[in-house]
Enzyme design. Sequence first.
Site, PDB file in Angstrom:
ATOM      1  N   ASP A 188       4.585  -1.173  -8.247  1.00 13.96           N
ATOM      2  CA  ASP A 188       3.644  -1.475  -7.175  1.00 13.96           C
ATOM      3  C   ASP A 188       2.827  -2.716  -7.475  1.00 13.96           C
ATOM      4  O   ASP A 188       2.035  -2.719  -8.412  1.00 13.96           O
ATOM      5  CB  ASP A 188       2.732  -0.267  -6.997  1.00 13.96           C
ATOM      6  CG  ASP A 188       2.002  -0.292  -5.685  1.00 13.96           C
ATOM      7  OD1 ASP A 188       2.046  -1.313  -5.017  1.00 13.96           O
ATOM      8  OD2 ASP A 188       1.384   0.727  -5.345  1.00 13.96           O
ATOM      9  N   HIS A 192       8.013  -0.275   4.448  1.00 12.80           N
ATOM     10  CA  HIS A 192       6.688  -0.792   4.132  1.00 12.80           C
ATOM     11  C   HIS A 192       6.714  -2.280   3.809  1.00 12.80           C
ATOM     12  O   HIS A 192       5.851  -3.046   4.253  1.00 12.80           O
ATOM     13  CB  HIS A 192       6.103  -0.015   2.945  1.00 12.80           C
ATOM     14  CG  HIS A 192       4.774  -0.539   2.504  1.00 12.80           C
ATOM     15  ND1 HIS A 192       3.622  -0.347   3.230  1.00 12.80           N
ATOM     16  CD2 HIS A 192       4.415  -1.278   1.426  1.00 12.80           C
ATOM     17  CE1 HIS A 192       2.610  -0.940   2.618  1.00 12.80           C
ATOM     18  NE2 HIS A 192       3.063  -1.516   1.525  1.00 12.80           N
TER      19      HIS A 192
END
Length: 423
Positions: free
Chosen positions: A233, A331
């Site tokens: 991430d 996303h």
Amino acid sequence: MTDSTTVRTGLTRRALLGTAGAGLVAGAGAGVAGAVALGHPAAGEAGGGDAGGGPALGAARVPFFGEHQAGILDPQQARVQLAAFDLADGAGRDGLRGLLQRWSRTAARLTAGEPAEEFDNQIALDAGPCSLTLTFGFGAALFDKAALADRRPAALEPLPAFPGDALDPARGDGDLFVQIGADDALVAVHALRVLQRQAAGTAALRWQCAGFARTPGATPHPMTGRNLMGQIDGSNNPRPADDGFAAKVFAAAGGDQPAWTAGGSYLVFRRIRMLLDHWEALPVDRQERVIGRRKSDGAPLGTPAGAGEHAPVDLSAQGEDGALAIPSDAHVRVAAPASNGGAAMLRRGFSYHDGLLADGSPDAGLLFLAFQADPRKGFTPVQRKLSRGDGLSRFLRHEASGVYVVPPGAPQGGYVGQQLLDG
């Protein structure tokens, strides 16, 4: 999921010890259903650090004084304490000034590894500064309470309501915000406790929460961190070397930005619970399609094996069947700057895990923190789009929120907020 003696003066020993960050936003990894991607190495490179750890970890220092506040560009630490305070009735401008002066003196001492002048409880007595940073922000209501309404920035407007929000007002907002990062939990808790005691009678604690990221040295070489969904991430978090970085992260005087905000920033905070039981029930290939990246190495879908997390995201790439390699609601696609008019922000989020809820599900997720020059051009348009079209939104719940103006750094010997209160 973001850099000690600090990125503000170039790549230093601390930059080599930095850890990977956390934050869901524009194009990173697991997104904040409207924020950008969860996690990130930040202003420098992804951290990982000195495999030996030891003395260097505790001895790392981040200067308190500077053009920008510490805790924005510096490598993300292993631990964070976040808190907001409400100014007491009658404290006014003078009370606020006195509190910020006390807090700034304390921050300067603690970040140098020295004890506080008052209310030091010795719980961090045996530790070094451990890359301690204290970053302060002001909520919109503070300006009325301190008779400073004419100096409130237009950009400090309330965030709009987003589809799916389930916000608890008691765990968000607040007049004074503080982000305390450190590579040792006791060092961070100690700093918060000292600030809280120094505020007695002037400001009261409104809410508090704690988070964590990867500890420097936990991996054999620097790596971007993973969030609680298991995703790498922060791969696409903006970096200071990028063109236009400062204009996206730091405020500049002009237009409707007051002169006192120059060199400061705006912080959006969101407490985002991850529906981990539902997420973990998905097979890995489904998880990857929700995010738009491979889970193993963080590479964008559609890239060859070995491409790595920093491979360019090709939103036009197709699979063997002719379909988009990165799904239309992935996303990465919905949060990408290319999908949002170039909107971007510097994420510096941390994971949290606070046990179980009444239904037995984990109370865990992301403490999303994003710094930007103007939330109206950064967080708000991206979150609006994510909340309506991001497949990841089904697995996230935004449960607390706050937006704060982060004043520029304190001048040597001065205090945070001096440009506002004495300008």
